[in-house]
Enzyme design. Structure first.
Site, PDB file in Angstrom:
ATOM      1  N   TYR A  21     -55.415 -16.665  67.816  1.00 36.57           N
ATOM      2  CA  TYR A  21     -55.507 -15.310  68.352  1.00 36.57           C
ATOM      3  C   TYR A  21     -54.906 -14.353  67.327  1.00 36.57           C
ATOM      4  O   TYR A  21     -53.789 -14.566  66.840  1.00 36.57           O
ATOM      5  CB  TYR A  21     -54.768 -15.159  69.683  1.00 36.57           C
ATOM      6  CG  TYR A  21     -55.012 -13.799  70.306  1.00 36.57           C
ATOM      7  CD1 TYR A  21     -56.056 -13.610  71.195  1.00 36.57           C
ATOM      8  CD2 TYR A  21     -54.245 -12.698  69.956  1.00 36.57           C
ATOM      9  CE1 TYR A  21     -56.326 -12.361  71.737  1.00 36.57           C
ATOM     10  CE2 TYR A  21     -54.502 -11.443  70.476  1.00 36.57           C
ATOM     11  CZ  TYR A  21     -55.539 -11.281  71.368  1.00 36.57           C
ATOM     12  OH  TYR A  21     -55.799 -10.034  71.885  1.00 36.57           O
ATOM     13  N   GLN A  80     -58.406 -12.414  78.427  1.00 42.35           N
ATOM     14  CA  GLN A  80     -59.721 -13.023  78.568  1.00 42.35           C
ATOM     15  C   GLN A  80     -60.080 -13.899  77.373  1.00 42.35           C
ATOM     16  O   GLN A  80     -60.748 -14.927  77.515  1.00 42.35           O
ATOM     17  CB  GLN A  80     -60.798 -11.962  78.797  1.00 42.35           C
ATOM     18  CG  GLN A  80     -60.979 -10.955  77.683  1.00 42.35           C
ATOM     19  CD  GLN A  80     -60.078  -9.740  77.845  1.00 42.35           C
ATOM     20  OE1 GLN A  80     -59.045  -9.801  78.498  1.00 42.35           O
ATOM     21  NE2 GLN A  80     -60.480  -8.626  77.235  1.00 42.35           N
ATOM     22  N   GLN A 116     -37.776  -4.719  59.703  1.00 43.35           N
ATOM     23  CA  GLN A 116     -37.912  -5.324  61.035  1.00 43.35           C
ATOM     24  C   GLN A 116     -38.103  -4.264  62.095  1.00 43.35           C
ATOM     25  O   GLN A 116     -38.942  -4.393  62.995  1.00 43.35           O
ATOM     26  CB  GLN A 116     -36.681  -6.167  61.363  1.00 43.35           C
ATOM     27  CG  GLN A 116     -36.652  -7.501  60.685  1.00 43.35           C
ATOM     28  CD  GLN A 116     -37.887  -8.327  60.977  1.00 43.35           C
ATOM     29  OE1 GLN A 116     -38.226  -8.577  62.128  1.00 43.35           O
ATOM     30  NE2 GLN A 116     -38.584  -8.743  59.941  1.00 43.35           N
ATOM     31  N   HIS A 140     -41.581  -2.766  63.202  1.00 45.82           N
ATOM     32  CA  HIS A 140     -42.582  -3.533  63.957  1.00 45.82           C
ATOM     33  C   HIS A 140     -42.882  -2.858  65.295  1.00 45.82           C
ATOM     34  O   HIS A 140     -44.026  -2.611  65.637  1.00 45.82           O
ATOM     35  CB  HIS A 140     -42.091  -4.960  64.200  1.00 45.82           C
ATOM     36  CG  HIS A 140     -42.345  -5.884  63.053  1.00 45.82           C
ATOM     37  ND1 HIS A 140     -43.607  -6.323  62.734  1.00 45.82           N
ATOM     38  CD2 HIS A 140     -41.503  -6.463  62.161  1.00 45.82           C
ATOM     39  CE1 HIS A 140     -43.531  -7.132  61.681  1.00 45.82           C
ATOM     40  NE2 HIS A 140     -42.274  -7.231  61.312  1.00 45.82           N
ATOM     41  N   GLU A 178     -34.524 -15.086  64.245  1.00 47.19           N
ATOM     42  CA  GLU A 178     -35.833 -15.451  63.698  1.00 47.19           C
ATOM     43  C   GLU A 178     -35.757 -15.484  62.175  1.00 47.19           C
ATOM     44  O   GLU A 178     -36.180 -16.451  61.541  1.00 47.19           O
ATOM     45  CB  GLU A 178     -36.863 -14.428  64.169  1.00 47.19           C
ATOM     46  CG  GLU A 178     -38.259 -14.648  63.621  1.00 47.19           C
ATOM     47  CD  GLU A 178     -39.206 -13.513  63.985  1.00 47.19           C
ATOM     48  OE1 GLU A 178     -40.423 -13.721  63.865  1.00 47.19           O
ATOM     49  OE2 GLU A 178     -38.731 -12.411  64.363  1.00 47.19           O
ATOM     50  N   HIS A 179     -35.227 -14.413  61.572  1.00 46.42           N
ATOM     51  CA  HIS A 179     -35.059 -14.327  60.123  1.00 46.42           C
ATOM     52  C   HIS A 179     -33.576 -14.139  59.808  1.00 46.42           C
ATOM     53  O   HIS A 179     -32.932 -13.281  60.413  1.00 46.42           O
ATOM     54  CB  HIS A 179     -35.812 -13.130  59.531  1.00 46.42           C
ATOM     55  CG  HIS A 179     -37.241 -13.035  59.938  1.00 46.42           C
ATOM     56  ND1 HIS A 179     -37.681 -12.192  60.951  1.00 46.42           N
ATOM     57  CD2 HIS A 179     -38.339 -13.662  59.461  1.00 46.42           C
ATOM     58  CE1 HIS A 179     -38.996 -12.304  61.079  1.00 46.42           C
ATOM     59  NE2 HIS A 179     -39.423 -13.194  60.191  1.00 46.42           N
ATOM     60  N   ASP A 232     -42.938 -12.719  54.986  1.00 46.32           N
ATOM     61  CA  ASP A 232     -43.991 -12.273  55.894  1.00 46.32           C
ATOM     62  C   ASP A 232     -45.372 -12.455  55.308  1.00 46.32           C
ATOM     63  O   ASP A 232     -46.343 -12.631  56.057  1.00 46.32           O
ATOM     64  CB  ASP A 232     -43.792 -10.784  56.239  1.00 46.32           C
ATOM     65  CG  ASP A 232     -42.983 -10.579  57.494  1.00 46.32           C
ATOM     66  OD1 ASP A 232     -42.676 -11.572  58.184  1.00 46.32           O
ATOM     67  OD2 ASP A 232     -42.654  -9.415  57.798  1.00 46.32           O
ATOM     68  N   GLU A 242     -36.208 -52.243  88.033  1.00 43.36           N
ATOM     69  CA  GLU A 242     -36.823 -50.998  88.497  1.00 43.36           C
ATOM     70  C   GLU A 242     -37.737 -51.210  89.700  1.00 43.36           C
ATOM     71  O   GLU A 242     -38.322 -50.257  90.214  1.00 43.36           O
ATOM     72  CB  GLU A 242     -37.612 -50.348  87.356  1.00 43.36           C
ATOM     73  CG  GLU A 242     -36.718 -49.866  86.225  1.00 43.36           C
ATOM     74  CD  GLU A 242     -37.479 -49.128  85.127  1.00 43.36           C
ATOM     75  OE1 GLU A 242     -38.727 -49.152  85.158  1.00 43.36           O
ATOM     76  OE2 GLU A 242     -36.824 -48.523  84.262  1.00 43.36           O
ATOM     77  N   HIS A 245     -45.448 -54.863  86.618  1.00 38.77           N
ATOM     78  CA  HIS A 245     -44.978 -54.756  85.236  1.00 38.77           C
ATOM     79  C   HIS A 245     -44.340 -56.075  84.795  1.00 38.77           C
ATOM     80  O   HIS A 245     -44.611 -56.594  83.707  1.00 38.77           O
ATOM     81  CB  HIS A 245     -43.936 -53.634  85.098  1.00 38.77           C
ATOM     82  CG  HIS A 245     -44.518 -52.255  85.008  1.00 38.77           C
ATOM     83  ND1 HIS A 245     -45.153 -51.655  86.044  1.00 38.77           N
ATOM     84  CD2 HIS A 245     -44.529 -51.356  83.972  1.00 38.77           C
ATOM     85  CE1 HIS A 245     -45.541 -50.435  85.688  1.00 38.77           C
ATOM     86  NE2 HIS A 245     -45.176 -50.235  84.418  1.00 38.77           N
TER      87      HIS A 245
END
Length: 435
Positions: A135, A196, A264, A267, A332-333, A366, A420, A425
Site C-alpha cells: 500500500y 477498500q 521529523q 511529516h 523509531e529513529h 529515509d 497431558e 498422541h
C-alpha cells in the site's frame, strides 16, 4: 514553555519520569467511528468485490472506473512514467533501489539442517510468500521511497508476485510513484486506496488478486483496515506517527540538529522530535535559533504544532544518562550526534534504526542508505524490528526421524502425552518404538 517552540525537561528534576511518560503516551487511539466505517467497507468488499471498491473510489477519490472494474495501471504506463522522469531524479531512484536491494539481499534468512546422535535430521526450510501487497499513499502525498522500501525487500525475498495499490484522487497519477514501481519490479498496480484497497488485497475481488501479506503506510482508515484484516493476511505493523530521538554532546553544529529535528516534525502534526544533551548552553543555543529557522522551513505550521505538542529538549547529567532515557523512549529513529558514537552503542537496547555520528542524519536512512525506513514506532522498538526481507519469508521446521531415532524419541513423547491426557498422541508415538 515560556514562548519557546519546544519544551525543556531536566532528567534530574522531580517528576521527570512522569513528564516523559506523558510525552510518549500518544499511541493512536482506535476511534470507534473509524473502526465502524472500516468494518463496513471491508464487509462490502467481501460481499460485492469490484462493485464495492468502485463505489468507494467514486465517492472518496472522485474517480469513475471504466466498465465497473477496479482500474489497473498497465506496465507500459509505469515504464513511460520512468522514461519521463528528470534524469537526475531517475538516477537517484536507481541508486536508492540498488542500495536497498543489496542490503535486503544480505539480510535474507537461510535454512539449515542438523543431525542428532540417533540419525534424526532436523532443520528449517525458508520459502518466500507467494504474493505480497504494497500500500502506497497517494493524493497530495507522493512517496516513491515508500514504494522502494516496501517492494524491493519483497523482490529480494523471491516473492512471486507483488501487487501495489495507490490512490489517484481525481484521476491524477504521480509519475515518480509509478516510476518507482517500475524500478522495484512491482507486477500489478491498481489505482485505488483507503480501507477498500486493503480489503481488496486481503480478500480478493474479480480484478484484484488476494495477497498473503500487506505492508506499507497509510492514514487512520488504512491502519485500521490492516488491523481488521490481520489473520486473514499478514501485515507488517499498525504504525504510529514518525519519531526521532537525538543524543547530542554539543559537538555538532546547532543548525544540523535543528534541521534534523525539523525533518521529523515536518511529516505531520503528530510527529515527535526529541533531543537529549548534557550541555545546557547547547540546548539554550538550539532554543534561541529555532524561531528563525522555523520561518525558513517549508512547512512551518506543521512543524510548529508538532514541536509544541510532542517535541522536547531534555537535559541530562551525562551521556550515559542520555542513553538510559533513549532506551525508555525506544524511538523509531535514534541519532548519535556525538564525538565518539561507538562508545554508546553497546548500551543501546531499543531503537528501530541507529544513525551513528553527526554525519549520519536520519534523512539519509529515509531514502538511500540501504536499511529499510519502515520501522517500529510508539515504543514498539522494545519488541519489534524494521521491515526486511525476512518479513516476506516463511520458516518451516523439518523433522525426519530414522527408525532408531523414532524409537528413541517415542517414549519421551508418550510420557509427556500421557501426562497431558492425550491418549492418541501417546499411542501414535509408542507405535514407532519398534519391537
Amino acid at each position: 514553555m515560556s514562548g519557546d517552540l519546544m519544551r525543556r525537561l531536566d532528567a534530574g528534576a522531580a517528576g521527570f519520569d512522569g513528564a516523559l511518560s506523558a510525552l510518549l503516551d500518544r499511541l493512536p487511539e482506535r476511534d470507534e467511528e473509524v473502526r465502524a466505517i472500516v468494518a463496513g467497507i471491508i464487509s462490502e468488499v467481501r460481499r460485492d468485490g469490484d462493485a464495492a471498491v468502485v463505489a468507494q473510489t467514486r465517492r472518496l477519490d472522485r474517480m469513475e472506473c471504466a466498465d465497473g472494474r477496479v482500474p489497473e495501471i498497465p506496465q507500459a504506463e509505469l515504464r513511460a512514467a520512468l522514461d519521463r522522469l528528470d534524469p537526475k531524479l531517475r538516477d537517484a531512484l536507481i541508486t536508492a533501489r540498488d542500495r536497498i536491494y543489496d542490503h535486503a539481499e544480505a539480510q535474507a534468512l537461510h535454512g539449515f539442517e542438523q543431525e542428532d546422535d540417533h540419525g534424526n535430521r532436523l532443520g528449517m526450510r525458508v520459502t518466500p510468500i507467494d504474493r505480497a501487497g504494497i500500500y502506497v499513499p497517494g493524493g497530495r502525498a507522493a512517496y516513491p521511497s515508500s514504494v522502494l522500501m516496501n517492494a524491493v525487500p519483497a523482490r529480494a525475498a523471491g516473492v512471486a508476485e507483488i501487487v501495489m495499490c495507490v490512490p489517484t484522487p481525481d484521476g491524477l497519477r504521480n509519475d515518480t510513484v509509478l516510476a518507482a514501481a517500475a524500478l522495484a519490479g512491482v507486477d500489478r498496480v491498481f489505482a485505488i486506496g483507503g480501507a477498500q484497497a486493503v480489503a481488496a488485497m486481503a480478500y480478493g475481488t474479480e480484478t484484484v488478486p488476494a495477497v498473503d501479506k500487506i505492508v506499507g503506510p497509510g492514514n487512520a482508515y488504512v491502519a485500521e483496515a490492516k488491523r481488521q484484516v490481520f489473520g486473514r493476511v499478514g501485515i507488517d505493523s499498525v504504525a504510529g506517527p514518525s519519531e526521532v530521538c537525538i543524543i547530542a554532546d554539543g559537538s555538532a553544529p546547532v543548525e544540523w540538529m535543528i534541521q534534523d529535528i525539523f525533518a521529523q516534525a515536518e511529516h505531520d502534526e503528530e510527529a515527535q522530535s526529541i533531543l537529549i544533551c548534557p550541555d545546557a548552553a547547547y540546548l539554550d543555543a538550539i532554543t534561541a535559533a529555532l524561531p528563525a529557522a522555523l520561518e525558513a522551513t517549508g512547512r512551518p505550521d506543521i512543524v510548529r504544532t508538532a514541536l509544541a505538542d510532542r517535541g522536547a529538549l531534555i537535559q541530562v547529567a551525562d551521556l550515559n544518562r542520555a542513553v538510559a532515557v533513549a532506551n525508555v523512549i525506544a524511538p523509531e529513529h535514534l541519532e548519535l550526534a556525538v564525538r565518539e558514537p561507538e562508545a554508546l552503542m553497546a548500551d543501546i537496547r531499543h531503537a528501530g534504526a541507529i544513525f551513528v555520528g553527526a554525519h549520519t542524519p536520519e534523512a539519509l536512512g529515509d531514502y538511500c542508505a540501504g536499511p529499510n525506513h519502515v520501522l517500529p514506532t510508539s515504543r514498539a522498538a522494545r519488541y519489534a524490528s524494521p521491515l526486511g526481507t525476512y518479513e516476506f519469508q516463511k520458516r518451516s521446521s523439518i523433522v525426519a526421524c530414522s527408525p532408531r531415532g523414532a524409537a528413541k524419541l517415542a517414549p519421551v513423547a508418550a510420557a509427556i502425552a500421557d501426562a497431558e491426557g492425550l491418549a492418541a498422541h501417546a499411542t501414535s508415538a509408542r507405535l514407532r518404538m519398534g519391537k
